[in-house]
Design a protein around this motif. Structure first.
Motif, PDB file in Angstrom:
ATOM      1  N   THR A 190       1.157  -1.221  -0.607  1.00 23.27           N
ATOM      2  CA  THR A 190       0.267   0.005  -0.218  1.00 23.27           C
ATOM      3  C   THR A 190       1.412   1.023   0.142  1.00 23.27           C
ATOM      4  O   THR A 190       0.144   2.323   0.150  1.00 23.27           O
ATOM      5  CB  THR A 190      -1.081  -0.332   1.496  1.00 23.27           C
ATOM      6  N   GLY A 191       1.994   1.082  -0.102  1.00 20.17           N
ATOM      7  CA  GLY A 191       2.983   2.495  -0.323  1.00 20.17           C
ATOM      8  C   GLY A 191       4.462   2.077   0.777  1.00 20.17           C
ATOM      9  O   GLY A 191       4.224   1.116   1.606  1.00 20.17           O
ATOM     10  N   MET A 192       4.915   3.341   0.401  1.00 22.01           N
ATOM     11  CA  MET A 192       5.707   3.637   1.413  1.00 22.01           C
ATOM     12  C   MET A 192       5.806   3.529   3.099  1.00 22.01           C
ATOM     13  O   MET A 192       4.967   4.609   3.043  1.00 22.01           O
ATOM     14  CB  MET A 192       7.047   4.272   1.256  1.00 22.01           C
ATOM     15  N   VAL A 193       5.805   3.493   4.019  1.00 21.06           N
ATOM     16  CA  VAL A 193       5.600   4.017   5.408  1.00 21.06           C
ATOM     17  C   VAL A 193       7.021   3.814   6.068  1.00 21.06           C
ATOM     18  O   VAL A 193       8.070   3.325   5.824  1.00 21.06           O
ATOM     19  CB  VAL A 193       5.081   2.114   6.039  1.00 21.06           C
ATOM     20  N   HIS A 194       6.979   5.336   6.853  1.00 22.53           N
ATOM     21  CA  HIS A 194       8.042   5.773   7.154  1.00 22.53           C
ATOM     22  C   HIS A 194       7.963   5.543   8.753  1.00 22.53           C
ATOM     23  O   HIS A 194       7.224   6.364   9.647  1.00 22.53           O
ATOM     24  CB  HIS A 194       7.517   7.384   7.034  1.00 22.53           C
ATOM     25  N   ALA A 195       9.152   4.363   9.852  1.00 27.49           N
ATOM     26  CA  ALA A 195       8.983   3.833  10.324  1.00 27.49           C
ATOM     27  C   ALA A 195       9.383   4.874  11.626  1.00 27.49           C
ATOM     28  O   ALA A 195       9.728   4.556  12.877  1.00 27.49           O
ATOM     29  CB  ALA A 195       8.989   2.346  10.833  1.00 27.49           C
ATOM     30  N   VAL A 196      10.950   5.561  11.447  1.00 30.59           N
ATOM     31  CA  VAL A 196      11.612   6.241  11.896  1.00 30.59           C
ATOM     32  C   VAL A 196      11.812   7.453  10.985  1.00 30.59           C
ATOM     33  O   VAL A 196      12.124   7.331  10.074  1.00 30.59           O
ATOM     34  CB  VAL A 196      13.019   5.165  11.804  1.00 30.59           C
ATOM     35  N   LYS A 197      11.690   8.353  11.461  1.00 32.32           N
ATOM     36  CA  LYS A 197      12.764   9.744  10.654  1.00 32.32           C
ATOM     37  C   LYS A 197      13.282  10.541  11.221  1.00 32.32           C
ATOM     38  O   LYS A 197      12.554  11.249  12.344  1.00 32.32           O
ATOM     39  CB  LYS A 197      10.925  10.490  11.222  1.00 32.32           C
ATOM     40  N   GLY A 198      14.816  10.281  11.168  1.00 35.17           N
ATOM     41  CA  GLY A 198      14.847  11.382  11.703  1.00 35.17           C
ATOM     42  C   GLY A 198      15.770  10.892  13.544  1.00 35.17           C
ATOM     43  O   GLY A 198      15.827  12.348  13.436  1.00 35.17           O
ATOM     44  N   VAL A 199      16.247   9.683  13.848  1.00 32.73           N
ATOM     45  CA  VAL A 199      15.566  10.100  15.285  1.00 32.73           C
ATOM     46  C   VAL A 199      17.625  10.526  15.631  1.00 32.73           C
ATOM     47  O   VAL A 199      18.772   9.464  14.863  1.00 32.73           O
ATOM     48  CB  VAL A 199      15.848   8.638  15.979  1.00 32.73           C
ATOM     49  N   ASN A 200      17.826  10.518  16.577  1.00 35.13           N
ATOM     50  CA  ASN A 200      19.535  10.131  16.763  1.00 35.13           C
ATOM     51  C   ASN A 200      19.131  10.236  18.642  1.00 35.13           C
ATOM     52  O   ASN A 200      18.749  10.836  19.502  1.00 35.13           O
ATOM     53  CB  ASN A 200      19.978  12.342  17.634  1.00 35.13           C
ATOM     54  N   ILE A 201      20.371   9.491  18.553  1.00 33.97           N
ATOM     55  CA  ILE A 201      20.559   8.905  20.162  1.00 33.97           C
ATOM     56  C   ILE A 201      21.934   8.831  20.511  1.00 33.97           C
ATOM     57  O   ILE A 201      22.581   7.504  19.220  1.00 33.97           O
ATOM     58  CB  ILE A 201      19.436   7.240  20.267  1.00 33.97           C
ATOM     59  N   HIS A 202      22.563   8.291  21.476  1.00 37.32           N
ATOM     60  CA  HIS A 202      23.863   8.222  21.760  1.00 37.32           C
ATOM     61  C   HIS A 202      23.844   8.140  23.177  1.00 37.32           C
ATOM     62  O   HIS A 202      22.980   7.535  24.132  1.00 37.32           O
ATOM     63  CB  HIS A 202      24.814   9.120  21.806  1.00 37.32           C
TER      64      HIS A 202
END
Length: 536
Positions: free
Chosen positions: A23-35
């Protein structure tokens, strides 16, 4: 807020995760920053679908085949995102390891614990099979499993849930990792086992100096164990900071909503004049297990002479650790176990040992809601078919149109869109599936409902919604509940009276308010202390 420095062992920089679907592209994670720095515990929290697990699965190179990643994941300064399997295998399982949510599905049922512990040690070239076997026993001892030399020869099914989770921790620690990623490692465990696992992980971290990334939706755990917190919603980090700041002064509305999600309040007591719906005396359940050729079979007494009395509109909360016999007791009073004894009276009728024929007309009134809605809903039937299946048995005179109308009413009653009745279970979230399971029960207009861990697999926010739904249905229809759970916050919010079980026995019994405010037995005190309950 902690800054990235020379102690940073794992850094996720502008990570994006997309999935190609029909059904198309699913954006699950959108530019996450973790350290994550050496020796610290970082918690990633959020509801199901927030992207917290997919973030760390991407970091480990464990996404499904239709997953696409962008950004960087640096282990000790080196980008490993998109690296070859050969390169990743030198890091994961050795330097960066992961514990998954359900150990029973992560452990191979066909291999002994010893084989499964030894394989990663040998694979990474640090041990021979002989030295790995010796190390396997040491690891089981390290994670607190009794009789490690004997248990190492066992298969996963021969161990309890808590022991299997300890095996997973032992496996993750086998090669002395720098980073341990724990994905909901305590969700399926009772509160005392959960407390033991958390203490074990904290102790191992102190001794081994490793960093821990803890993925969970349980904020009580986060407050107890973490140094810093990342709050995720819809694939993005909406708030981050030291744990004390996040819990003491949350800034984002979503964080505030999560912190306020624990079920609260106490149920209003029903009058003693209400009629008794269920009266059970000295219920006993025994299981016979084979011990070997020419040896007498072993008899396990799962429920030992338990009595109870529950009135119309009342909720009896039954709590205890896994293996305490609480679920077995629930099935016994519903006459679902042939090996149960004792006297059970339902609405004045003695149903002890009743035949299937005698019980059949009563099944409509005596219903059971299971812990795992996905496992209890047929994947090949639509929601409408699932909900109305009981009507085919108990009200066969209804036409298809009448059944469909009843399905619409049942879905509306559990606050779901009736238009969804032509969809299948896999298309719904965990909370929605539990509402479907409740609708399937409510369509039959029951009087007694046994709820077996109905909220244990749900996020706190969804738990709160389901608890409110169950309260409203009980009030509207005068339902009587047996509420079986190891989640004491939910039991406190739902119950008039509480029965505490341990090893098939009743340890303590009384009014919910008295049990939670002034427990008398040591075991009850341990359960309540382990749950770290907020004020009601």
């Amino acid at each position: 807020m902690s800054k990235i420095n020379e102690n940073t062992v794992l850094e996720i920089d502008n990570l994006k995760v997309d999935f190609e679907t029909n059904t198309g592209m699913v954006h699950a994670v959108k530019g996450v920053n973790i350290h994550v720095d050496s020796g610290e515990t970082v918690a990633i929290v959020g509801e199901s679908g927030s992207g917290k697990s997919q973030t760390m699965m991407a970091a480990m190179g464990l996404l499904a085949g239709n997953g696409i990643t962008h950004g960087e994941v640096r282990y000790r300064g080196e980008n490993i995102l998109g690296s070859s399997i050969r390169k990743l295998n030198k890091i994961r399982g050795a330097k960066v390891t992961m514990i998954f949510q359900e150990p029973m599905t992560s452990l191979d049922p066909l291999y002994t614990i010893e084989r499964q512990l030894c394989e990663p040690m040998v694979e990474h070239g640090e041990y021979t099979w002989a030295s790995a076997k010796k190390r396997a026993v040491e690891l089981l001892e390290l994670v607190g499993i009794p009789e490690p030399a004997r248990k190492v020869k066992a298969y996963p099914y021969e161990m309890s849930g808590g022991q299997r989770q300890r095996v997973m921790i032992a496996m993750a620690l086998a090669n002395d990792p720098d980073v341990l990623i724990a994905d909901e490692p305590t969700t399926a465990l009772d509160v005392t086992t959960q407390a033991q696992i958390l203490e074990l992980m904290a102790d191992l971290q102190r001794r081994l100096g490793m960093a821990v990334v803890f993925i969970t939706h349980d904020l009580a755990i986060v407050e107890r164990i973490s140094d810093r917190v990342y709050v995720m919603k819809s694939g993005e980090v909406v708030e981050e900071g030291p744990t004390k700041e996040i819990f003491g002064q949350p800034k984002h509305d979503y964080t505030k909503m999560l912190l306020d999600a624990e079920p609260t309040g106490l149920k209003s007591m029903v009058p003693d004049s209400n009629p008794i719906v269920l009266d059970a005396e000295k219920v006993r359940v025994e299981f016979e297990t084979e011990t070997g050729f020419l040896k007498p079979n072993h008899v396990l007494r799962a429920v030992n002479d338990i009595s109870m009395e529950v009135r119309e509109g009342q909720t009896l909360g039954i709590v205890g650790e896994s293996g305490s016999g609480k679920s077995t007791l629930g099935r016994a009073v519903l006459q679902l176990l042939p090996n149960a004894s004792g006297r059970v009276v339902y609405q004045g009728n003695d149903i002890t040992g009743a035949s299937k024929k005698k019980m059949r007309p009563l099944r409509k009134e005596m219903q059971l809601i299971f812990q795992d809605p996905f496992g209890s809903l047929s994947p090949r039937m639509t929601v409408g078919q699932i909900i109305t299946e009981g009507l085919l048995v108990h009200e066969p005179q209804l036409s298809a149109k009448e059944r469909d109308q009843r399905a619409i009413q049942a879905l509306e009653e559990v606050s779901m869109d009736p238009a969804m009745r032509n969809r299948y279970p896999h298309e719904f979230s965990g909370g929605q599936r539990q509402r479907i399971a409740i609708a399937r029960t409510m369509i039959l207009n029951p009087k007694l409902v046994v709820l077996d861990e109905p909220t244990s697999a749900l996020d706190r926010t969804v738990q709160k919604q389901v608890v409110e739904l169950l309260r409203n249905l009980q009030k509207e229809h005068g339902l009587t509940y047996l509420f079986i759970s190891h989640d004491l916050a939910v039991v406190r919010a739902m119950s008039d009276t509480v029965m505490v079980m341990q090893k098939g026995e009743v340890v303590e019994k009384g009014l919910a308010e008295e049990i939670f405010s002034n427990p008398k037995e040591e075991y009850t005190k341990e359960l309540i202390a382990a749950a770290a309950l907020k004020p009601a």
